[in-house]
Design a protein around this motif. Sequence first.
Motif, short mmCIF file in Angstrom:
data_model
loop_
_atom_site.label_atom_id
_atom_site.label_comp_id
_atom_site.label_asym_id
_atom_site.label_seq_id
_atom_site.Cartn_x
_atom_site.Cartn_y
_atom_site.Cartn_z
N SER A 1 -12.59 39.48 22.68
CA SER A 1 -12.73 38.41 21.70
C SER A 1 -14.19 37.99 21.58
O SER A 1 -14.74 37.85 20.48
N ARG A 2 -14.84 37.84 22.73
CA ARG A 2 -16.23 37.42 22.74
C ARG A 2 -17.14 38.46 22.06
O ARG A 2 -17.99 38.13 21.23
N LEU A 3 -16.91 39.72 22.41
CA LEU A 3 -17.73 40.79 21.81
C LEU A 3 -17.49 40.88 20.30
O LEU A 3 -18.43 41.10 19.53
N SER A 4 -16.25 40.70 19.91
CA SER A 4 -15.94 40.74 18.47
C SER A 4 -16.67 39.62 17.75
O SER A 4 -17.22 39.81 16.65
N GLY A 5 -16.69 38.45 18.35
CA GLY A 5 -17.41 37.33 17.75
C GLY A 5 -18.90 37.59 17.67
O GLY A 5 -19.57 37.23 16.70
N GLU A 6 -19.42 38.24 18.68
CA GLU A 6 -20.84 38.59 18.71
C GLU A 6 -21.17 39.52 17.54
O GLU A 6 -22.21 39.36 16.88
N ASP A 7 -20.28 40.49 17.31
CA ASP A 7 -20.48 41.40 16.16
C ASP A 7 -20.62 40.60 14.86
O ASP A 7 -21.26 41.07 13.92
N LEU A 8 -19.96 39.46 14.85
CA LEU A 8 -19.91 38.68 13.61
C LEU A 8 -20.95 37.56 13.59
O LEU A 8 -20.92 36.70 12.72
N PHE A 9 -21.86 37.60 14.54
CA PHE A 9 -22.96 36.61 14.63
C PHE A 9 -22.44 35.19 14.83
O PHE A 9 -23.06 34.21 14.38
N LEU A 10 -21.29 35.05 15.44
CA LEU A 10 -20.75 33.71 15.69
C LEU A 10 -21.40 33.08 16.91
O LEU A 10 -21.89 33.77 17.82
N ASP A 11 -21.34 31.78 16.92
CA ASP A 11 -21.74 31.01 18.10
C ASP A 11 -20.82 31.42 19.26
O ASP A 11 -19.59 31.29 19.15
N PRO A 12 -21.36 31.92 20.37
CA PRO A 12 -20.50 32.37 21.49
C PRO A 12 -19.58 31.26 21.98
O PRO A 12 -18.47 31.54 22.45
N GLU A 13 -20.00 30.05 21.83
CA GLU A 13 -19.16 28.92 22.25
C GLU A 13 -17.85 28.85 21.47
O GLU A 13 -16.88 28.25 21.90
#
Lengths: 385, 385, 385, 385
Positions: free
Chosen positions: D46-58
């Motif tokens: 989930s975290r890595l997927s969010g990173e791909d999307l430039f989301l705030d890791p929080e």
Amino acid sequence: MERKLRMGMVGGGRDAFIGGVHRMAAGLDGLIELVCGAFSADPEKSRLSGEDLFLDPERCYGTYAEMFAAELGLPAGERMDFVSIVTPNFLHAPIATAALDAGFPVMCDKPMTLDLAEARALAAKVESTGLLFGLTHNYTGYPLVKEARHRVASGELGAIRKVVVEYPQGWLAQAIEKDGQKQADWRTDPARAGASCCMGDIGTHAENLVEYITGTAISELCADLTTFVPGRTLDDDGNVLIRLGSGAHGVLYASQVSIDEENDLRIRVYGEKGGLEWHQEEPNTLLMKWPDRPRQVLRTSGPTLSDTAALHTRLPAGHPEGFIEAFANLYRNFALCLDCRLHGGEPEPHYSDFPTVWDGVRGMAFIEAVVASSQSDQKWTPVAS
Amino acid sequence: MERKLRMGMVGGGRDAFIGGVHRMAAGLDGLIELVCGAFSADPEKSRLSGEDLFLDPERCYGTYAEMFAAELGLPAGERMDFVSIVTPNFLHAPIATAALDAGFPVMCDKPMTLDLAEARALAAKVESTGLLFGLTHNYTGYPLVKEARHRVASGELGAIRKVVVEYPQGWLAQAIEKDGQKQADWRTDPARAGASCCMGDIGTHAENLVEYITGTAISELCADLTTFVPGRTLDDDGNVLIRLGSGAHGVLYASQVSIDEENDLRIRVYGEKGGLEWHQEEPNTLLMKWPDRPRQVLRTSGPTLSDTAALHTRLPAGHPEGFIEAFANLYRNFALCLDCRLHGGEPEPHYSDFPTVWDGVRGMAFIEAVVASSQSDQKWTPVAS
Amino acid sequence: MERKLRMGMVGGGRDAFIGGVHRMAAGLDGLIELVCGAFSADPEKSRLSGEDLFLDPERCYGTYAEMFAAELGLPAGERMDFVSIVTPNFLHAPIATAALDAGFPVMCDKPMTLDLAEARALAAKVESTGLLFGLTHNYTGYPLVKEARHRVASGELGAIRKVVVEYPQGWLAQAIEKDGQKQADWRTDPARAGASCCMGDIGTHAENLVEYITGTAISELCADLTTFVPGRTLDDDGNVLIRLGSGAHGVLYASQVSIDEENDLRIRVYGEKGGLEWHQEEPNTLLMKWPDRPRQVLRTSGPTLSDTAALHTRLPAGHPEGFIEAFANLYRNFALCLDCRLHGGEPEPHYSDFPTVWDGVRGMAFIEAVVASSQSDQKWTPVAS
Amino acid sequence: MERKLRMGMVGGGRDAFIGGVHRMAAGLDGLIELVCGAFSADPEKSRLSGEDLFLDPERCYGTYAEMFAAELGLPAGERMDFVSIVTPNFLHAPIATAALDAGFPVMCDKPMTLDLAEARALAAKVESTGLLFGLTHNYTGYPLVKEARHRVASGELGAIRKVVVEYPQGWLAQAIEKDGQKQADWRTDPARAGASCCMGDIGTHAENLVEYITGTAISELCADLTTFVPGRTLDDDGNVLIRLGSGAHGVLYASQVSIDEENDLRIRVYGEKGGLEWHQEEPNTLLMKWPDRPRQVLRTSGPTLSDTAALHTRLPAGHPEGFIEAFANLYRNFALCLDCRLHGGEPEPHYSDFPTVWDGVRGMAFIEAVVASSQSDQKWTPVAS
């Protein structure tokens, strides 16, 4: 990429057409965000346009010069990373030049400039600044156009003999520019559109498509441009015999008076060993033609496509991808290359494929040649290289 | 009609292609019966060919001269009523001339003669004898081609601005004439085919179709003919800019090296008020294009067609009529007109519509112009009228 | 063959539709000539119809009984060789039985009889007389339908899983039978058409096509027939779930109220390894579908077709063959087989392929099953074999 | 709108298919921004997927429960505005219920739940919370599907008689779920997909399209579902007779074993006065069929379309809009309606048109009925309303 690239836009305010396409295309893959703009020559309209787009009002500028200056003043982590230019033709060169001078890479609409001299000057500027420059000859963004180019390059069709490229539209069959239709208004005005209306606006797409797919330049041509609608100065239709450097012969025509044709760009290429056919209005099909076995129907995301087609496709087969997705492929590739420029790394080779300032120079050389040819009694006119 | 018309045939023996088509077309409506023939320059082959067709061996002749003489010797109620000429091009003029001199009306394959001078001489002969002469530009026999002509003539499309006619084939993409393919052999031989292969064999059909549908002659043109396959003398591909007497501009191209194209004759016509499109490989559909309402799909036997389309249709809609039926429309009309000549009466005006010796003259003038243009540095070459 | 076969016709007088198709089809290849007829129940109309066809007035009979008797009285070298029956359905069985009893082979229109019992009796008669009997399920005469059958039989598609066959027409969407439209009049009348209108007239074609292409019988079905147009007794629309003996499942539907559909018979067959699709309104294309390579477009006269397709084709690729040519393939094959029966010899195996009395029995079993199923609350109804 | 709406997503991590489509669709018009997600049951993924999307890791959460809690803790101006649920079917209901309980509006993928009972419970929850709920039956987002609905509703076609809807795909013709193909894996698993594979995944789209266009519910049906691929539990093909409440009859079929069919959803509707046809793979064309005038070809952005079609179109005619654009129309309308809920105002009526929880209930009732019917010997099974 570690973060989205920040885009500024010049042009594309309320009532514009192509600006919205650029914004949807740029945003589609989540790699680019619009952060600022000079959307209109009218500062108030620029501000309102930015408001529509939920931009920070501080970054909705009255002029492009103002935008470049202000953005340069922002910290590196906030400042826009590149400029998208979506104005009428006559503004492309001055704005692009100013952007490059200010150190901003450029994505520019086509045709690139008002004339060939301006195009060459812009190319020199790109070379001297070393900055990235993309041109939205968007039809080369379709996955099956890339497949077509790949098939020709692979030698599968043999030496190319014949090319037929057609681009009929019908929207200018009446003098709608007189009724204030904005898109028609500037395209039919030499001061804003350049030496040609039909050949400049869509003929160059046809020229670019031929040269992209065959990998060969049009070396000489013989053109018959016509202005059918009374009151116009520029051509609204044109038929051209073409010869390619490789020895292929062909036909290129474009029209804005072919009633009820929408945006019917179509190309057929025949070689010694096979042929292919692609049609922009049904862009997810590519026909492959053979002398001794049945015609094949290649499909976006279908079996046996090349890597390059696959890497420019977002959906499984049968889920139609269209104009915006093809347009977005140009922005995606531009963004990936720009990111490497900014943050290091080498782009995946397939992602380096987007039209450049040299495609723009070719386009302006083509326009100049068709206009000269159409006024000449001589059969063949060379296209400057 | 009170009885079937009796047809004699010259050419079309075993191994021929078009002779069989003429026989099926002539026989389709039960108005014509084949009674005699000189099917081959080889008398034995002529006899065997007649045997295949269940003809009286007495009426299977060794030469056309023999046939004309012998048939003239038969009583009026037995003698053939007209001659169908289905030989290679170079024999058309001498045979047709001899037939007319002997008093026989003629149905002749196209292109009509070897050159324009011969065509004009033949036209003079037709005029001086006053005999009926038909030419099998068969594509004008399709009901929806007649509909297209009717729609243009009615003014529904307004003044015609643009015409695009295309005729790609692929069967000569390799040098099959060297392997003894009989159809390729004579078509690529200037002595038997005339000054052009591709433009003579199929370019003339395209020219005829443009002029039939628009009701206007091509007045000048600019041609780029090419011989792609090594070892050939004549063109196997050609691209032509055309201008019509009425002020319309257009493109005509034909090709025999466009791999996997079968017989892909296609025409689009655009006027000030509308456009139309027809495609020979799907001949039962005619598209009508309008600026302000949806495209219409006209269909053979469908609603709202003109009388002329209806009178050239044999089946209800959805029962595909094809090449043979269109070809048969020429023979049917020729037969009905000939019957009136022979037995009195006036043909129904729609049935007077079949290509004549003047279409043949136009075709030869077109060939002469495209060949001359292709060899010229001058941009425009007039088509003799 | 040494001479043309002589055909007599029952039905098909002035105003009839299908009789003219039979005559054009029978005559197309020059193997059959019409020599006599009982064209109408009205002797004067029969005589006038024969006159239209240039027949000997002596051989234009008032009734079929009269025709059979008179022709039997002619010398063997003059007498008709077989009978073509083109009347409304209810007359097929009595006329065919009488013809067979008189020793005449029969070509009969479909559906074969009024009901299954009659069909079985006719089959027994054919068997007992040993005479040739053909049925004009004409859609199996198309070359690419034969190709489709060949491809399934070859195993190329693997075991068949799914079949979808559709046959929408729109011509009965209004109660045109009340306005005296002759074709509608008898087809909507149970006394003359049998137990079904839509399923009898066109549903049987769909059934026949499925069974011909797959080589497998429909074993059970579940039908929902509807009469949409007020005042009608018989169905004008029907939807059917089908199961084939081989384990394939599918859908068959036919409609006469699908407005603007002409004669849109279409079939798709999917097996474990591939699929195919054919469409009667564009009959010269057969699509082949594969899991791991591009779709192929097979074309009449195109490359890689089987012998059987080639032997049922008259023209080069791109010269559209249509309804009449397909229909003529049935007559051609019937004629070649009959000639062998009459004069010795064995027909080329591909030429033995035409629908027989057993196809007619299958058709009547199908009609009986769909009508029974539609009235039943039970899900599946077997089709008698 | 004054600012973009903030979207959170559940599901759609790396390797997922439909999550990316939702993100592109949601973002296309610049009205929605993704701000957080629980992209995978695996927190690291989930975290890595969010990173791909430039989301705030929080804001990349490990579970949806965690996400709802954490987002509720954020200030109103930051907190997500709604949740998009793009997980496999079995998780839709629990996640949607939890979201609604937490006060978040929901956009949910289809089929809505595992079974009808769950669907009804979810509908009750939506009603009781009063929150906005959208369901991505995306095919109703195409402009010409909206046009089709408009044309039926206007009465232009008269009372509807017949509907044919087809949805063949071929991607499950082999047991690819055994090779770890993730999309196939869960769709063929009853625990995660529900009672049906083919009818649940795509049959419901066909059902929804019929009911959307005709404005009428399927009232009873007769189904034949099959599992062709050995080793599967659920259906991979199904044929269904349908009857609509209005008296129309029809056929609905769906298949995942129709080799080389991509996503070939197609619908034809026939009424007493006219008919229409639309095909998802060429979604910019809508055919209109009439008894007494030529077929019309309506085109996206073409002349004579209704306001509703125009308001769901982004580009001029001939610039193909596809799957993503249609999908985006659902998100656009949902966003405009949600914005009115949040900030006051009334949505433009055309923008209220997106599938709701009640479409989801209909879909589950349909699945339950086809599965029951397929196992029954009784002909007709009612669809719960």
